[in-house]
Design an enzyme around this catalytic site. Structure first.
Site, PDB file in Angstrom:
ATOM      1  N   ARG A  48     -17.374  16.006  13.699  1.00  0.00           N
ATOM      2  CA  ARG A  48     -17.833  16.477  15.018  1.00  0.00           C
ATOM      3  C   ARG A  48     -18.759  17.690  14.870  1.00  0.00           C
ATOM      4  O   ARG A  48     -19.750  17.822  15.588  1.00  0.00           O
ATOM      5  CB  ARG A  48     -16.657  16.813  15.927  1.00  0.00           C
ATOM      6  CG  ARG A  48     -17.102  17.041  17.363  1.00  0.00           C
ATOM      7  CD  ARG A  48     -15.953  17.309  18.276  1.00  0.00           C
ATOM      8  NE  ARG A  48     -15.283  16.107  18.741  1.00  0.00           N
ATOM      9  CZ  ARG A  48     -15.809  15.229  19.608  1.00  0.00           C
ATOM     10  NH1 ARG A  48     -17.023  15.407  20.085  1.00  0.00           N
ATOM     11  NH2 ARG A  48     -15.122  14.188  20.003  1.00  0.00           N
ATOM     12  N   GLU A  60     -14.881  10.070  22.230  1.00  0.00           N
ATOM     13  CA  GLU A  60     -15.399   9.548  23.501  1.00  0.00           C
ATOM     14  C   GLU A  60     -14.892   8.129  23.735  1.00  0.00           C
ATOM     15  O   GLU A  60     -14.697   7.703  24.864  1.00  0.00           O
ATOM     16  CB  GLU A  60     -16.925   9.568  23.504  1.00  0.00           C
ATOM     17  CG  GLU A  60     -17.538  10.895  23.925  1.00  0.00           C
ATOM     18  CD  GLU A  60     -17.244  12.059  23.001  1.00  0.00           C
ATOM     19  OE1 GLU A  60     -17.016  11.832  21.793  1.00  0.00           O
ATOM     20  OE2 GLU A  60     -17.210  13.202  23.483  1.00  0.00           O
ATOM     21  N   SER A  77     -23.458  15.027  21.622  1.00  0.00           N
ATOM     22  CA  SER A  77     -22.939  14.223  20.504  1.00  0.00           C
ATOM     23  C   SER A  77     -21.732  13.430  20.995  1.00  0.00           C
ATOM     24  O   SER A  77     -21.095  13.813  21.975  1.00  0.00           O
ATOM     25  CB  SER A  77     -22.511  15.122  19.348  1.00  0.00           C
ATOM     26  OG  SER A  77     -21.424  15.920  19.740  1.00  0.00           O
ATOM     27  N   ASP A 137       0.125   2.222   8.352  1.00  0.00           N
ATOM     28  CA  ASP A 137      -0.393   1.459   9.499  1.00  0.00           C
ATOM     29  C   ASP A 137       0.450   1.555  10.775  1.00  0.00           C
ATOM     30  O   ASP A 137      -0.035   1.244  11.858  1.00  0.00           O
ATOM     31  CB  ASP A 137      -0.535  -0.025   9.127  1.00  0.00           C
ATOM     32  CG  ASP A 137      -1.500  -0.238   7.966  1.00  0.00           C
ATOM     33  OD1 ASP A 137      -2.373   0.621   7.770  1.00  0.00           O
ATOM     34  OD2 ASP A 137      -1.362  -1.249   7.257  1.00  0.00           O
ATOM     35  N   HIS A 154      -9.746   5.191   1.753  1.00  0.00           N
ATOM     36  CA  HIS A 154      -8.451   5.481   1.124  1.00  0.00           C
ATOM     37  C   HIS A 154      -8.042   6.942   1.140  1.00  0.00           C
ATOM     38  O   HIS A 154      -6.904   7.239   0.740  1.00  0.00           O
ATOM     39  CB  HIS A 154      -8.428   4.928  -0.303  1.00  0.00           C
ATOM     40  CG  HIS A 154      -8.279   3.440  -0.333  1.00  0.00           C
ATOM     41  ND1 HIS A 154      -9.333   2.593  -0.092  1.00  0.00           N
ATOM     42  CD2 HIS A 154      -7.181   2.651  -0.526  1.00  0.00           C
ATOM     43  CE1 HIS A 154      -8.901   1.333  -0.161  1.00  0.00           C
ATOM     44  NE2 HIS A 154      -7.611   1.342  -0.411  1.00  0.00           N
ATOM     45  N   ILE A 155      -8.887   7.848   1.595  1.00  0.00           N
ATOM     46  CA  ILE A 155      -8.381   9.230   1.715  1.00  0.00           C
ATOM     47  C   ILE A 155      -7.180   9.243   2.670  1.00  0.00           C
ATOM     48  O   ILE A 155      -6.321  10.109   2.582  1.00  0.00           O
ATOM     49  CB  ILE A 155      -9.440  10.269   2.188  1.00  0.00           C
ATOM     50  CG1 ILE A 155      -9.974   9.941   3.571  1.00  0.00           C
ATOM     51  CG2 ILE A 155     -10.554  10.435   1.194  1.00  0.00           C
ATOM     52  CD1 ILE A 155     -10.665  11.139   4.211  1.00  0.00           C
ATOM     53  N   GLY A 159       0.835  -1.207   0.000  1.00  0.00           N
ATOM     54  CA  GLY A 159       0.000   0.000   0.000  1.00  0.00           C
ATOM     55  C   GLY A 159       0.866   1.252   0.000  1.00  0.00           C
ATOM     56  O   GLY A 159       1.850   1.319   0.726  1.00  0.00           O
ATOM     57  N   ASN A 195       5.264  -5.134   5.774  1.00  0.00           N
ATOM     58  CA  ASN A 195       5.704  -6.503   6.100  1.00  0.00           C
ATOM     59  C   ASN A 195       5.687  -7.480   4.920  1.00  0.00           C
ATOM     60  O   ASN A 195       6.562  -8.329   4.830  1.00  0.00           O
ATOM     61  CB  ASN A 195       5.003  -7.069   7.339  1.00  0.00           C
ATOM     62  CG  ASN A 195       3.562  -6.672   7.422  1.00  0.00           C
ATOM     63  OD1 ASN A 195       2.930  -6.576   6.379  1.00  0.00           O
ATOM     64  ND2 ASN A 195       3.068  -6.429   8.614  1.00  0.00           N
ATOM     65  N   GLY A 196       4.730  -7.329   3.989  1.00  0.00           N
ATOM     66  CA  GLY A 196       4.717  -8.204   2.805  1.00  0.00           C
ATOM     67  C   GLY A 196       5.982  -8.000   1.976  1.00  0.00           C
ATOM     68  O   GLY A 196       6.598  -8.956   1.476  1.00  0.00           O
TER      69      GLY A 196
HETATM   70  O1  F6P Z   1      -1.557  -1.263   4.627  1.00  0.00           O
HETATM   71  C1  F6P Z   1      -2.146  -0.064   4.274  1.00  0.00           C
HETATM   72  C2  F6P Z   1      -3.639  -0.232   4.098  1.00  0.00           C
HETATM   73  O2  F6P Z   1      -4.190   1.022   3.729  1.00  0.00           O
HETATM   74  C3  F6P Z   1      -4.377  -0.790   5.312  1.00  0.00           C
HETATM   75  O3  F6P Z   1      -4.599   0.179   6.310  1.00  0.00           O
HETATM   76  C4  F6P Z   1      -5.635  -1.311   4.677  1.00  0.00           C
HETATM   77  O4  F6P Z   1      -6.173  -2.361   5.441  1.00  0.00           O
HETATM   78  C5  F6P Z   1      -5.141  -1.823   3.341  1.00  0.00           C
HETATM   79  O5  F6P Z   1      -3.913  -1.163   3.081  1.00  0.00           O
HETATM   80  C6  F6P Z   1      -6.084  -1.576   2.196  1.00  0.00           C
HETATM   81  O6  F6P Z   1      -5.547  -2.179   1.072  1.00  0.00           O
HETATM   82  P1  F6P Z   1      -6.059  -1.926  -0.419  1.00  0.00           P
HETATM   83  O7  F6P Z   1      -5.577  -0.577  -0.852  1.00  0.00           O
HETATM   84  O8  F6P Z   1      -5.450  -3.020  -1.197  1.00  0.00           O
HETATM   85  O9  F6P Z   1      -7.551  -1.945  -0.376  1.00  0.00           O
END
Ligand code: F6P
Length: 324
Positions: free
Chosen positions: A155, A188, A216, A128, A254-255, A11, A103-104
């Site tokens: 909020r 909270e 809220s 992450d 993904h933002i 990612g 890690n991959g």
């Molecule tokens: O490892 C980064 C990450 O954005 C994680 O937080 C999320 O679980 C994963 O990649 C999402 O992967 P993809 O972009 O393949 O949907």
């Protein structure tokens, strides 16, 4: 070592470009030839490899994403895939690699070294923050700030409409983005996979807030099965909160992976990119460059993946206290 290559894999994360820049400029400074590999291990297998110069990385320190593109390659996880990749590296005369990823990426690099003896030094590039051996990974700080900006906005509307919002953030199996953005955003409650929170506790906390005239509430939830799926948690809680309160769920998605890297991420990425390159030149292999207590350190790949990186209990305790 005369010729090295750099790639980004897994990612993407804001700050990867600053890291690539540091590797390339560092290599030029030290008189090495440097190549870029597009789309991580996929590009290595397909020979999508090109020479880089100092100019190739002009004007990228401030850009999100990765100019080298990124991918998760299933083929590289097979012996045939790695054989093709090794052939390509040999063709280009590449003697060492800097891998920017998570890690991959490091698992693949370890297998590759065992089979073909091509050394890799890693730089931790993932939002992450789930790698042991560095206090922070490249992109984490930006992702936290992106999530925080969204939480602040939510909020406003939560307060206007007297609603409870469940906000799901990324992190794969790690709760770092959740805990940091939750604390900074005055949540909270924060639900993380590392320390599971029973639904009954969430209900009690929300009810207690309501009885103290809170109009809220924000609950930040780390994605994945462990902490819980935000929509499912909201449903369970909806059934238990009386009188009925209006609830909404927002998944930030993904933002969190995009955007201009923060100053912190750019500096960290520059330091780790140069650190990885210089480590490789000094004979390091199968290790990740990290910054721990402001010191540059190298940690074996297997430890970065295997060893836990626990979230401080203090932070979790603080969320409880500060939501009183
Ligand atoms: O490892 C980064 C990450 O954005 C994680 O937080 C999320 O679980 C994963 O990649 C999402 O992967 P993809 O972009 O393949 O949907």
């Amino acid at each position: 070592m005369k010729r090295i290559a750099v790639f980004t894999s897994g990612g993407d994360a804001p700050g990867m470009n600053a890291c690539i820049r540091a590797v390339v400029r560092g290599a030029v400074y030290h008189g090495l030839e440097v190549f870029g590999i597009r789309r991580g291990y996929s590009g290595m297998i397909n020979g999508d490899i090109f020479q880089m110069t100092s100019h190739s990385v002009s004007n990228i320190v401030q850009r999100g994403g990765t100019i080298l593109k990124s991918a998760r390659s299933k083929e590289f996880m097979t012996p045939e895939g790695r054989a093709k990749a090794a052939e390509q590296l040999q063709k280009f005369g590449i003697e060492g690699l800097v891998a920017i990823g998570g890690n991959g990426t490091f698992t693949g690099a370890t297998l590759f070294y065992d089979e073909y003896g091509i050394p890799t030094v890693g730089a931790p590039g993932t939002i992450d923050n789930d790698l042991y051996g560095t206090d922070h990974t490249i992109g984490f700080d930006t992702a936290v700030n992106t999530a925080l900006e969204a939480i602040d906005k939510i909020r406003d509307t939560a307060d206007s409409h007297d609603r409870i919002f469940f906000i799901e953030v990324m992190g794969r199996d790690s709760g770092y983005i959740a805990i940091q953005s939750g604390i900074a955003g005055g949540a909270e409650m924060v639900m993380v996979p590392e320390v599971l929170t029973p639904i009954s506790e969430v209900v009690e906390t929300l009810k207690a807030g309501w009885s103290r005239q809170k109009s809220s509430s924000i609950v930040v939830i780390a994605e994945g099965e462990e902490a819980g799926i935000a929509t499912e948690i909201a449903e369970k809680i909806r059934a238990q909160v009386e009188p009925k309160v209006d609830m909404r769920v927002t998944t930030l998605g993904h933002i969190q992976r995009g955007g201009i890297p923060t100053a912190y991420d750019r500096i960290l990425a520059s330091r780790l990119g140069l650190g990885a390159l210089e480590g490789l030149m000094n004979g390091e292999k199968n290790v990740m460059a990290g910054v721990v207590n402001n010191e540059l350190v190298y940690t074996p790949f297997r430890d970065t993946i295997r060893l836990p990186k626990p979230i401080s209990e203090d932070l979790l305790r603080m969320v409880k206290i500060l939501s009183v």
